[in-house]
Design a protein around this motif. Structure first.
Motif, PDB file in Angstrom:
ATOM      1  N   VAL A   1      -1.250   3.144  -0.569  1.00 58.54           N
ATOM      2  CA  VAL A   1      -0.577   4.427  -0.392  1.00 58.54           C
ATOM      3  C   VAL A   1      -1.345   5.196   0.677  1.00 58.54           C
ATOM      4  O   VAL A   1      -2.547   5.454   0.525  1.00 58.54           O
ATOM      5  CB  VAL A   1      -0.523   5.229  -1.704  1.00 58.54           C
ATOM      6  CG1 VAL A   1       0.093   6.604  -1.467  1.00 58.54           C
ATOM      7  CG2 VAL A   1       0.280   4.457  -2.748  1.00 58.54           C
ATOM      8  N   LEU A   2      -0.683   5.524   1.760  1.00 60.24           N
ATOM      9  CA  LEU A   2      -1.362   6.159   2.889  1.00 60.24           C
ATOM     10  C   LEU A   2      -1.856   7.554   2.516  1.00 60.24           C
ATOM     11  O   LEU A   2      -1.146   8.337   1.886  1.00 60.24           O
ATOM     12  CB  LEU A   2      -0.435   6.213   4.096  1.00 60.24           C
ATOM     13  CG  LEU A   2      -0.098   4.844   4.691  1.00 60.24           C
ATOM     14  CD1 LEU A   2       0.895   4.977   5.833  1.00 60.24           C
ATOM     15  CD2 LEU A   2      -1.356   4.114   5.161  1.00 60.24           C
TER      16      LEU A   2
ATOM     17  N   MET B   1       2.330  -0.498   3.761  1.00 54.33           N
ATOM     18  CA  MET B   1       1.721   0.830   3.748  1.00 54.33           C
ATOM     19  C   MET B   1       2.762   1.842   3.280  1.00 54.33           C
ATOM     20  O   MET B   1       3.800   2.017   3.937  1.00 54.33           O
ATOM     21  CB  MET B   1       1.205   1.207   5.147  1.00 54.33           C
ATOM     22  CG  MET B   1       0.214   0.224   5.731  1.00 54.33           C
ATOM     23  SD  MET B   1      -0.408   0.714   7.372  1.00 54.33           S
ATOM     24  CE  MET B   1       1.107   0.657   8.343  1.00 54.33           C
ATOM     25  N   GLN B   2       2.515   2.492   2.168  1.00 54.67           N
ATOM     26  CA  GLN B   2       3.499   3.409   1.606  1.00 54.67           C
ATOM     27  C   GLN B   2       3.328   4.815   2.170  1.00 54.67           C
ATOM     28  O   GLN B   2       2.261   5.418   2.049  1.00 54.67           O
ATOM     29  CB  GLN B   2       3.396   3.448   0.080  1.00 54.67           C
ATOM     30  CG  GLN B   2       4.467   4.321  -0.559  1.00 54.67           C
ATOM     31  CD  GLN B   2       4.641   4.054  -2.037  1.00 54.67           C
ATOM     32  OE1 GLN B   2       4.003   3.171  -2.607  1.00 54.67           O
ATOM     33  NE2 GLN B   2       5.507   4.818  -2.679  1.00 54.67           N
TER      34      GLN B   2
ATOM     35  N   THR C   1       1.283  13.698   6.085  1.00 52.66           N
ATOM     36  CA  THR C   1       2.605  13.835   6.706  1.00 52.66           C
ATOM     37  C   THR C   1       3.074  12.490   7.243  1.00 52.66           C
ATOM     38  O   THR C   1       2.285  11.543   7.398  1.00 52.66           O
ATOM     39  CB  THR C   1       2.554  14.837   7.874  1.00 52.66           C
ATOM     40  OG1 THR C   1       1.739  14.279   8.927  1.00 52.66           O
ATOM     41  CG2 THR C   1       1.990  16.183   7.438  1.00 52.66           C
ATOM     42  N   VAL C   2       4.367  12.417   7.555  1.00 52.69           N
ATOM     43  CA  VAL C   2       4.914  11.199   8.154  1.00 52.69           C
ATOM     44  C   VAL C   2       4.251  10.938   9.509  1.00 52.69           C
ATOM     45  O   VAL C   2       3.937   9.796   9.848  1.00 52.69           O
ATOM     46  CB  VAL C   2       6.440  11.294   8.299  1.00 52.69           C
ATOM     47  CG1 VAL C   2       6.997  10.016   8.934  1.00 52.69           C
ATOM     48  CG2 VAL C   2       7.099  11.522   6.940  1.00 52.69           C
ATOM     49  N   ALA C   3       4.018  11.992  10.272  1.00 46.77           N
ATOM     50  CA  ALA C   3       3.358  11.830  11.572  1.00 46.77           C
ATOM     51  C   ALA C   3       1.960  11.237  11.405  1.00 46.77           C
ATOM     52  O   ALA C   3       1.533  10.375  12.199  1.00 46.77           O
ATOM     53  CB  ALA C   3       3.293  13.170  12.296  1.00 46.77           C
ATOM     54  N   ASP C   4       1.221  11.671  10.374  1.00 50.07           N
ATOM     55  CA  ASP C   4      -0.093  11.086  10.090  1.00 50.07           C
ATOM     56  C   ASP C   4       0.030   9.588   9.828  1.00 50.07           C
ATOM     57  O   ASP C   4      -0.783   8.782  10.304  1.00 50.07           O
ATOM     58  CB  ASP C   4      -0.713  11.736   8.848  1.00 50.07           C
ATOM     59  CG  ASP C   4      -1.055  13.197   9.011  1.00 50.07           C
ATOM     60  OD1 ASP C   4      -1.276  13.642  10.155  1.00 50.07           O
ATOM     61  OD2 ASP C   4      -1.111  13.902   7.974  1.00 50.07           O
ATOM     62  N   CYS C   5       1.054   9.223   9.053  1.00 44.60           N
ATOM     63  CA  CYS C   5       1.250   7.817   8.684  1.00 44.60           C
ATOM     64  C   CYS C   5       1.623   6.974   9.903  1.00 44.60           C
ATOM     65  O   CYS C   5       1.163   5.833  10.046  1.00 44.60           O
ATOM     66  CB  CYS C   5       2.321   7.712   7.601  1.00 44.60           C
ATOM     67  SG  CYS C   5       1.855   8.507   6.040  1.00 44.60           S
ATOM     68  N   MET C   6       2.453   7.526  10.782  1.00 49.14           N
ATOM     69  CA  MET C   6       2.815   6.807  12.010  1.00 49.14           C
ATOM     70  C   MET C   6       1.580   6.561  12.876  1.00 49.14           C
ATOM     71  O   MET C   6       1.374   5.453  13.391  1.00 49.14           O
ATOM     72  CB  MET C   6       3.846   7.616  12.797  1.00 49.14           C
ATOM     73  CG  MET C   6       5.242   7.618  12.221  1.00 49.14           C
ATOM     74  SD  MET C   6       6.007   5.983  12.365  1.00 49.14           S
ATOM     75  CE  MET C   6       7.593   6.310  11.567  1.00 49.14           C
ATOM     76  N   ALA C   7       0.748   7.579  13.020  1.00 46.61           N
ATOM     77  CA  ALA C   7      -0.464   7.431  13.834  1.00 46.61           C
ATOM     78  C   ALA C   7      -1.408   6.396  13.213  1.00 46.61           C
ATOM     79  O   ALA C   7      -2.009   5.573  13.920  1.00 46.61           O
ATOM     80  CB  ALA C   7      -1.163   8.784  13.972  1.00 46.61           C
TER      81      ALA C   7
END
Length: 254
Positions: free
Chosen positions: A23-24, A49-50, A76-82
């Motif tokens: 879980v990210l 990666m969740q 955030t989703v942006a954190d997960c993308m990075a």
């Protein structure tokens, strides 16, 4: 798609592949980095990666708590993308995102796929999006070559499996039992019959998850499935013993 090709290449060297789940942002991205490095160094073939969501309906209490704690920390989703882009650069295995459709809807479907492609993410697992509800999603998956991974369950009819297979790519995720993640599964005759139905319904590799906890569980599905999925158990391990315990655990699974 590329994901299926990568997995088939790996299957030429191994009797069964291993996929793990994190879980990210839980307990932190720094710990995620340590855990992923341990996983890759000890032979994991694919990592799911969740992206955390407030109501992860397919997940049991361990992963539910991890989602809620990650969100409370402000992930955030942006954190997960990075983070996904960073991991894809550092490690030569396929990375997937797992999340729920509301996350993608709010982020914007095309933007989400475009960012997945940029991040090097190879596939998506979205448990609450059936093919008949996601026409644009599956078109974008083909356009951006990010594999939509669909889920067979013991309650799935042969007709339903065929329909899911028509929209899937990469591999098929076969839930070992009814219910949510984290509980022990029994690999008995009923399970073997179910897995035989899964195999007959698709030409894609098949992965088995929900209740895979140890070496014996992995051994029980070796020769019947192509990949074993370990999720809640590694999260428990990090909580109880720290990130450094993950490597020896993964090494002992096969």
């Amino acid at each position: 798609m590329l994901l299926e090709k990568i997995l088939r290449n790996r299957l030429e060297q191994k009797k069964i592949l291993l996929m793990t789940h994190i879980v990210l942002g839980y307990p932190s991205f720094a710990t995620n980095r340590q855990v992923i490095a341990q996983m890759v160094d000890n032979g994991v073939d694919c990592i799911e990666m969740q992206i955390p969501f407030s109501e992860p309906m397919a997940d049991g209490p361990v992963i539910l708590k991890a989602n809620q704690d990650s969100l409370a920390l402000g992930t955030t989703v942006a954190d997960c993308m990075a983070f996904g882009a960073e991991m894809s650069r550092l490690h030569d295995i396929p990375f997937l995102f797992m999340t729920y459709y509301n996350i993608i809807f709010k982020y914007g479907e095309e933007r989400f796929f475009r960012d997945c492609l940029s991040a090097g993410v190879k596939g998506l697992i979205i448990p609450d999006l059936p093919p008949e509800m996601g026409e644009a999603f599956f078109q974008l998956a083909t356009q951006f070559q990010v594999a939509p991974i669909l889920i067979f369950a013991p309650t799935s009819t042969d007709e339903r499996m065929a329909k899911l297979n028509n929209s899937a790519a990469g591999f098929i995720y076969c839930a070992a039992r009814r219910g949510v993640t984290g509980k022990k599964s029994e690999f008995d005759d009923d399970f073997n019959a179910y897995l035989a139905r899964c195999r007959a319904a698709t030409s894609l590799p098949i992965a088995v998850g929900f209740g895979i906890r140890n070496h014996n569980d992995v051994a029980a599905i070796t020769g019947k499935a192509d990949m074993a999925v370990i999720g809640s158990e590694t999260i428990r391990l990090v909580e109880e013993q720290g990130a450094e315990a993950v490597g020896p655990f993964i090494k002992g699974l096969r």
